[in-house]
Enzyme design. Structure first.
Site, PDB file in Angstrom:
ATOM      1  N   HIS A  10       0.811  -1.215   0.000  1.00 22.33           N
ATOM      2  CA  HIS A  10       0.000   0.000   0.000  1.00 22.33           C
ATOM      3  C   HIS A  10       0.849   1.273   0.000  1.00 22.33           C
ATOM      4  CE1 HIS A  10      -3.199  -2.777   0.466  1.00 22.33           C
ATOM      5  NE2 HIS A  10      -2.844  -3.134   1.690  1.00 22.33           N
ATOM      6  N   CYS A  42      -6.739  -7.510   3.707  1.00 20.44           N
ATOM      7  CA  CYS A  42      -7.989  -7.487   4.464  1.00 20.44           C
ATOM      8  C   CYS A  42      -9.095  -8.236   3.724  1.00 20.44           C
ATOM      9  CB  CYS A  42      -8.431  -6.055   4.716  1.00 20.44           C
ATOM     10  SG  CYS A  42      -8.613  -5.061   3.218  1.00 20.44           S
TER      11      CYS A  42
END
Length: 456
Positions: A10, A42
């Site tokens: 990220h 996630c």
């Protein structure tokens, strides 16, 4: 300008996207151990639970896209050495075993985190898996197809999401954690109890306040042994937590005790021209006013964006974080921001709290739902430092509102008098955020009144 980026999940992805736009003439070299970028870990539980059918949807950027933009993507490359003074790194091609040296003008460390792996005997047995990257996700899916008894070790967000996914896939599920209750780092007990009750109603075994001592099996795991019992297991998923992946830089850059790199508000490390972002970093926590290790994708994206903007000049400061997060387990919509009451006290803050539980709409409405919300605040300043919410209806966005409040040092009095709209379809004349803050005010007023009576 030659920019080297270590890691591309990220923080690395956000940094590259912004560098390409801000500095079109920059030469960017990216070093990533995996063969993919931007994986949303996630989403692993959603993949396991069958909600996400195509795992490729768990990516929001691609190697090919960056290469078309002129970025040098060194995939399956492990950075083995880094001379920060000489601005040189060494990277090994994991496919050919060839090692090369690369120079840079600016270095961005976005090496992320790695699952905590306690030295438990039997950890090397087959079907004892970690849960972090795309390869882990594929391995979990493959092994779960034939597994009947699944044990999840660790009752944080990822652990409880996996428990729900496995149970909905018809597995016999056991959740083991050394703490007395699930999600204890994020929520107080009144918010975790409903989730535990839902797990028990669905036949999930909660082996809490227990420590894993051994995995047993011949080649493949068959049992998990704890200090209080043993549990059958065809598949074990370890979700104990994460640690910063910063061993390569130990002794070269200032870090917290756990290895999280300390950065200033412009994402600069203690070494000139070296920046860091994402799960490898400590971030300024607005609730504690200290640096904290909060490995969240949202934090990583912000930090990667900031690194790019500050590469040449310090122009855009990190606003700090509240560690805001959300979770959906069965019918429970949960979110939190800042500190729980217990976490605040551990951080040395003197705090109190107020809790409100009520229907979210007027009672004359034909349909309704109960909302439970808790506010944690400093007793001396009345500054809000945390909040939690749970409901069968979705009020998780309310926590984003309080997150903004914490970032701006909002007090309970200010929240109590904040202008929120009223419409019977959505809320009551006194909004639930106003209500819980008014309860906190009443609590403090009563405390002052009692003190005055004592003085009289």
């Amino acid at each position: 300008m030659k920019v080297a980026v270590i890691g591309c999940t990220h923080a690395g992805t956000a940094a590259i996207n912004n560098i390409v736009n801000l500095y079109p003439n920059a030469q960017i070299d990216v070093f990533e151990k995996n063969d993919n970028v931007s994986f949303l870990s996630c989403g692993i539980a959603l993949y396991v639970g069958g909600v996400v059918k195509d795992p490729n949807g768990l990516f929001y950027a691609s190697v090919e896209h960056f290469e078309r933009l002129g970025v040098n993507m060194h995939m399956n490359h492990e950075v083995t050495a880094c001379n920060l003074d000489g601005k040189q790194i060494q990277a090994r091609d994991m496919k050919t075993d060839e090692t090369k040296s690369y120079s840079y003008d600016k270095l961005i460390i976005a090496s992320g985190s790695w699952p905590v792996t306690p030295p438990i005997p039997g950890s090397d047995l087959e079907n004892v898996l970690l849960c972090k990257n795309f390869e882990h996700a594929k391995e979990i899916i493959k092994c779960s197809e034939s597994a009947r008894n699944v044990v999840v070790v660790g009752a944080g967000y990822i652990g409880v999401e996996l428990v729900e996914a496995f149970e909905e896939n018809g597995k016999n599920v056991t959740l083991i954690d050394s703490e007395e209750r699930i999600l204890n780092r994020y929520l107080d007990d009144t918010f975790t109890s409903p989730v535990e009750a839902s797990f028990k109603q669905r036949g999930i075994e909660l082996a809490l306040n227990q420590t894993v001592s051994q995995f047993e099996g011949t080649g493949t795991v068959k049992k998990v042994i704890t200090d209080k019992g043993e549990y059958n297991a065809d598949l074990v998923v370890m979700c104990v937590g994460f640690r910063p992946n910063t061993g390569l830089f130990k002794g070269q850059i200032e870090m917290l005790e756990n290895g999280a790199i300390i950065v200033d508000s412009y994402m600069r490390t203690s070494v000139q021209d070296v920046y860091a972002a994402g799960d490898c970093c400590a971030v300024p926590n607005n609730a504690t006013k200290q640096h904290s290790y909060i490995p969240l994708a949202t934090n990583a994206v912000r930090m990667g964006t900031l690194v790019a903007h500050n590469l040449l000049n310090p122009i855009l400061e990190h606003p700090g974080t509240q560690g805001t997060s959300g979770l959906k387990i069965y019918n429970h919509n949960i979110a939190s921001t800042g500190l729980t009451e217990s976490a605040a006290k551990l951080a040395g803050l003197s705090v109190a709290s107020a809790t409100m539980e009520d229907n979210y709409r007027p009672e004359f409405m034909p349909e309704n739902a109960v909302i439970q919300i808790k506010l944690v605040y400093e007793t001396e300043t009345h500054r809000i430092v945390g909040a939690q919410v749970i409901s069968d209806a979705d009020f998780t966005q309310a926590i984003n509102t309080i997150s903004v409040g914490i970032a701006n040092h909002m007090t309970i009095e200010q929240l109590a008098l904040t202008d929120f709209f009223f419409q019977p379809h959505y809320n009551k004349p006194v909004n639930f955020l106003n209500q819980v803050a008014l309860k906190a005010m009443a609590k403090e007023t009563e405390k002052v009144r009692k003190q005055e009576q004592i003085l009289v």
